[in-house]
Design an enzyme around this catalytic site. Sequence first.
Site, mmCIF file in Angstrom:
data_model
loop_
_atom_site.group_PDB
_atom_site.id
_atom_site.type_symbol
_atom_site.label_atom_id
_atom_site.label_comp_id
_atom_site.label_asym_id
_atom_site.label_seq_id
_atom_site.Cartn_x
_atom_site.Cartn_y
_atom_site.Cartn_z
ATOM 1 N N CYS A 115 0.829 -1.241 -0.061
ATOM 2 C CA CYS A 115 -0.046 -0.145 -0.039
ATOM 3 C C CYS A 115 0.788 1.175 0.018
ATOM 4 O O CYS A 115 1.944 1.190 0.636
ATOM 5 C CB CYS A 115 -1.055 0.119 1.102
ATOM 6 S SG CYS A 115 -2.099 -1.158 1.287
ATOM 7 N N GLU B 2 8.020 -14.886 -10.566
ATOM 8 C CA GLU B 2 7.241 -13.416 -10.241
ATOM 9 C C GLU B 2 6.459 -13.062 -11.447
ATOM 10 O O GLU B 2 5.550 -12.476 -10.961
ATOM 11 C CB GLU B 2 8.517 -12.695 -9.541
ATOM 12 C CG GLU B 2 8.809 -12.662 -8.264
ATOM 13 C CD GLU B 2 9.554 -11.551 -7.787
ATOM 14 O OE1 GLU B 2 10.890 -11.379 -8.582
ATOM 15 O OE2 GLU B 2 9.281 -10.775 -6.990
ATOM 16 N N HIS C 209 18.587 -36.103 -7.251
ATOM 17 C CA HIS C 209 18.051 -36.611 -6.087
ATOM 18 C C HIS C 209 16.444 -36.100 -5.947
ATOM 19 O O HIS C 209 15.922 -36.258 -4.938
ATOM 20 C CB HIS C 209 18.693 -35.942 -4.934
ATOM 21 C CG HIS C 209 20.301 -36.389 -4.682
ATOM 22 N ND1 HIS C 209 20.523 -37.716 -4.471
ATOM 23 C CD2 HIS C 209 21.295 -35.655 -4.915
ATOM 24 C CE1 HIS C 209 21.736 -37.741 -4.401
ATOM 25 N NE2 HIS C 209 22.219 -36.417 -4.698
ATOM 26 N N TRP D 275 -2.738 -2.753 -1.707
ATOM 27 C CA TRP D 275 -2.195 -4.142 -1.681
ATOM 28 C C TRP D 275 -3.165 -4.817 -0.528
ATOM 29 O O TRP D 275 -2.874 -4.649 0.552
ATOM 30 C CB TRP D 275 -0.778 -4.191 -1.385
ATOM 31 C CG TRP D 275 -0.344 -5.894 -1.582
ATOM 32 C CD1 TRP D 275 0.104 -6.332 -2.881
ATOM 33 C CD2 TRP D 275 -0.346 -6.825 -0.572
ATOM 34 N NE1 TRP D 275 0.288 -7.730 -2.459
ATOM 35 C CE2 TRP D 275 0.328 -7.893 -1.158
ATOM 36 C CE3 TRP D 275 -0.414 -6.857 0.645
ATOM 37 C CZ2 TRP D 275 0.514 -9.100 -0.614
ATOM 38 C CZ3 TRP D 275 -0.115 -7.967 1.448
ATOM 39 C CH2 TRP D 275 0.571 -9.211 0.756
ATOM 40 N N LYS E 201 12.804 -14.821 -10.582
ATOM 41 C CA LYS E 201 12.537 -13.797 -11.518
ATOM 42 C C LYS E 201 11.397 -14.666 -12.538
ATOM 43 O O LYS E 201 10.192 -13.815 -12.522
ATOM 44 C CB LYS E 201 13.565 -13.517 -12.378
ATOM 45 C CG LYS E 201 14.620 -12.502 -11.681
ATOM 46 C CD LYS E 201 14.204 -11.018 -11.387
ATOM 47 C CE LYS E 201 13.498 -10.950 -9.967
ATOM 48 N NZ LYS E 201 14.299 -10.585 -8.904
ATOM 49 N N ARG F 186 3.654 -0.241 -4.877
ATOM 50 C CA ARG F 186 3.600 -0.654 -3.388
ATOM 51 C C ARG F 186 2.393 -1.457 -3.471
ATOM 52 O O ARG F 186 2.178 -2.368 -2.488
ATOM 53 C CB ARG F 186 3.417 0.547 -2.497
ATOM 54 C CG ARG F 186 4.825 1.152 -2.321
ATOM 55 C CD ARG F 186 4.781 2.540 -1.444
ATOM 56 N NE ARG F 186 4.621 1.960 -0.213
ATOM 57 C CZ ARG F 186 5.653 1.420 0.769
ATOM 58 N NH1 ARG F 186 6.747 1.482 0.319
ATOM 59 N NH2 ARG F 186 5.364 1.210 1.822
ATOM 60 N N ASN G 105 -1.801 2.194 5.514
ATOM 61 C CA ASN G 105 -0.992 1.185 5.235
ATOM 62 C C ASN G 105 -0.677 0.394 6.404
ATOM 63 O O ASN G 105 -0.117 0.962 7.465
ATOM 64 C CB ASN G 105 0.257 1.597 4.596
ATOM 65 C CG ASN G 105 1.250 0.666 4.156
ATOM 66 O OD1 ASN G 105 1.028 -0.369 3.963
ATOM 67 N ND2 ASN G 105 2.496 1.117 4.206
ATOM 68 N N GLY G 106 -0.888 -0.761 6.364
ATOM 69 C CA GLY G 106 -0.655 -1.431 7.754
ATOM 70 C C GLY G 106 -1.501 -2.586 8.020
ATOM 71 O O GLY G 106 -2.593 -2.815 7.193
ATOM 72 N N GLU H 115 17.923 -17.117 -7.992
ATOM 73 C CA GLU H 115 17.391 -15.775 -8.395
ATOM 74 C C GLU H 115 16.749 -16.040 -9.760
ATOM 75 O O GLU H 115 15.654 -15.165 -10.259
ATOM 76 C CB GLU H 115 18.406 -14.765 -8.361
ATOM 77 C CG GLU H 115 18.185 -13.569 -8.919
ATOM 78 C CD GLU H 115 16.797 -12.841 -7.999
ATOM 79 O OE1 GLU H 115 16.608 -13.404 -6.827
ATOM 80 O OE2 GLU H 115 16.653 -11.616 -8.402
ATOM 81 N N LYS I 199 6.064 -4.592 -4.082
ATOM 82 C CA LYS I 199 7.369 -4.065 -4.123
ATOM 83 C C LYS I 199 7.975 -4.154 -2.862
ATOM 84 O O LYS I 199 9.069 -4.711 -2.463
ATOM 85 C CB LYS I 199 7.691 -2.649 -4.605
ATOM 86 C CG LYS I 199 9.167 -2.307 -4.709
ATOM 87 C CD LYS I 199 9.614 -3.246 -5.831
ATOM 88 C CE LYS I 199 11.258 -2.708 -5.781
ATOM 89 N NZ LYS I 199 11.842 -3.847 -6.481
HETATM 90 O O1 M6R Z 1 13.061 -4.378 -0.022
HETATM 91 P P1 M6R Z 1 13.613 -5.931 0.072
HETATM 92 O O2 M6R Z 1 14.977 -6.019 -0.715
HETATM 93 O O3 M6R Z 1 13.869 -6.099 1.546
HETATM 94 O O4 M6R Z 1 12.644 -6.807 -0.451
HETATM 95 C C1 M6R Z 1 12.681 -8.323 -0.067
HETATM 96 C C2 M6R Z 1 11.988 -8.920 -0.959
HETATM 97 O O5 M6R Z 1 10.826 -8.870 -0.856
HETATM 98 C C3 M6R Z 1 12.143 -8.762 -2.294
HETATM 99 O O6 M6R Z 1 13.536 -8.967 -2.790
HETATM 100 C C4 M6R Z 1 11.135 -9.638 -3.365
HETATM 101 O O7 M6R Z 1 11.434 -10.957 -3.104
HETATM 102 C C5 M6R Z 1 11.305 -9.171 -4.921
HETATM 103 N N1 M6R Z 1 10.111 -9.087 -5.433
HETATM 104 C C6 M6R Z 1 12.035 -9.941 -5.758
HETATM 105 O O8 M6R Z 1 12.100 -9.466 -7.031
#
Ligand code: M6R
Length: 621
Positions: A2, A501, A517, A78, A498, A27, A104-105, A494, A616
């Site tokens: 949010c 996501e 395994h 969000w 990606k 956000r 937000n929260g 990673e 984000k």
């Molecule tokens: O702001 P941060 O680096 O603490 O965020 C951590 C994760 O939420 C963030 O890296 C998330 O996994 C991303 N969407 C990855 O692309």
Amino acid sequence: MCGIIGYTGKQEAGPILLDGLQRLEYRGYDSAGLAVCRGGSAHASPQVVKKAGRVEVLSRLVKEAHLRGSCGIGHTRWATHGRVSDNNAHPHVSSDGAIVLAHNGVIENFLQLRQSLEKLGYTFQSETDTEVLANLIALHYARLKEGNGTHNVLEEAVRQSLAEVEGTYGIAVLSVDDPETIIGARKGSPLVLGVGNGEKMLASDVTAFAGRMQSVVYLDDGQIVRMDRDNFSISTLSNESVAPVLSKITWRSEDAELGDFPHYMLKEIFDQPASLENAMRGRFSQDGSTAQFGGLNMGPRELRQVDRILFLGCGTAWHACLIAKHMIEKYARIPVDVDYASEFRYRNSPLEKNTLVFTVSQSGETLDTLEAQREAKRKGYRVLSILNVVGSTMARENDGGIYQHSGPEIGVASTKAFTAQVLVATMIALYFGRMRDMSFADGREMVDAVRELPGLVKQVLAGAANIEKIARKYAAMNDFLFLGRLEMFPVALEGALKLKEISYIHAEGYPAAEMKHGPIALICGKCPTVVIAMKGEMLKKCLSSIQEVKARKGPVIVITNCPGDIPAGLADETIVLPPSHECVQPILATIPLQLLSYYIAVARGCDVDKPRNLAKSVTVE
Ligand code: M6R
């Protein structure tokens, strides 16, 4: 999670709030809304426009609504409490019409509060915890007014309400009686005050008003701000006045603009030569044999006492932590542990005495990492951080740290922040290594290698068209495996994250030898395997894994810096990296994986910058 925004000044608030919401949309993007009060016309109902969907949808409605007024608040959501709907969109108005709130929260005791408020006659239009808080503030506001309170009644009503609330909040509050004033407060959710010339803004982060406001005040948990166009004051929940610390905004508004790129993610991938340059600038010793960092707040003598390091992070930042482990153990010979911040904070794990803790976070606001940092500090450990956002909560609460200087990262999928985190970790390895057993010559060689990195990244980016072609060919697949050995294993993780996501393809990362395994059962003609096979002692092992995939008719995409060592016909596709020092290879190998997932997502018609269900900055548990 949010984004909230507020504006009070002389301009029309609507367009300024919309612009801020667009910049905060990363956000959360389930719904958006804003409320505007017409300055000087006390008791006029606030004009509220809100809608499920993106800010773009809201923009159209706002234009049709012809809002007028120079003070207002806005929100991009969000969803946590209550599904995605127009009714659940913020801002929320109390049932007596007196209070307007964006939040937000998470208000954890919202059910009990709601029941008490219902008994007093307050009614609810939504399923949200936020509407409960709006009504609670309205209740205190009405009581204070009844008691003939006139001075700062809204601020006091907010203070009294927050004393009853359990949970986290960053809020912006308007009252219809005082339509030029905004009250903000925070606990566990970020909130910054922008101070401009005859105008003030409130937002979840500075990107919302960079370029418009001259200075910023980063609010702390437990603080309340009262602002109108000319003045502001900050106090605590227990009503003690706080002297504000004004900082200059370091980000430029154009840093958060798309330019000619179709998506932020692609822009940020192509930003990497510059963002890596920024992360290393000024951080080499004059003799070019080691790294230097300004903000560690620890002298070499203290650092030499460190026997163990613990890295904490979430998601992509956790992958950077895993690479940090490889780098520091390899180059500095200090044992490193890595933990998910979310697990560390509850496990009560025993730490050795001379352990140094590092938290890693792009936003500096991820709640799990922040709480892990607090827990490590409570236990008396020294906590340093690798962070991108200046003035973020982690930055203000840690014992020192290193900013990565990546600039704003808007794409929800982290790209340039990750490679900068890895670069900073590599430089930490160099720094600690030179304090221990690394020779001057080896230090010089590593510094030279790091300095060459931006140029090498440019070379990898120049191959984007080839990667796009490969992406199109495999975009319809439903499963992917990513394999790597040693420090390439976190790179594989990673790559898989990606892809998951942004393209919603099921993908898993494994150390290549682990494939046999279990995951090998997935291999078939419809499950491509991406193997990171670099020159060195692990190459033969990776080639064996590739053979195992091929024997089961699995398509193989190889990322390598030694194409001549890959037997002809073994790989279906080859992505070639330039030769480099081992210490920068994890970063170089990451770039094609970012591009691959980006182009696959585009080919599948996915919303790359705003993938479903994600936000984000994850500021809830
Ligand atoms: O702001 P941060 O680096 O603490 O965020 C951590 C994760 O939420 C963030 O890296 C998330 O996994 C991303 N969407 C990855 O692309």
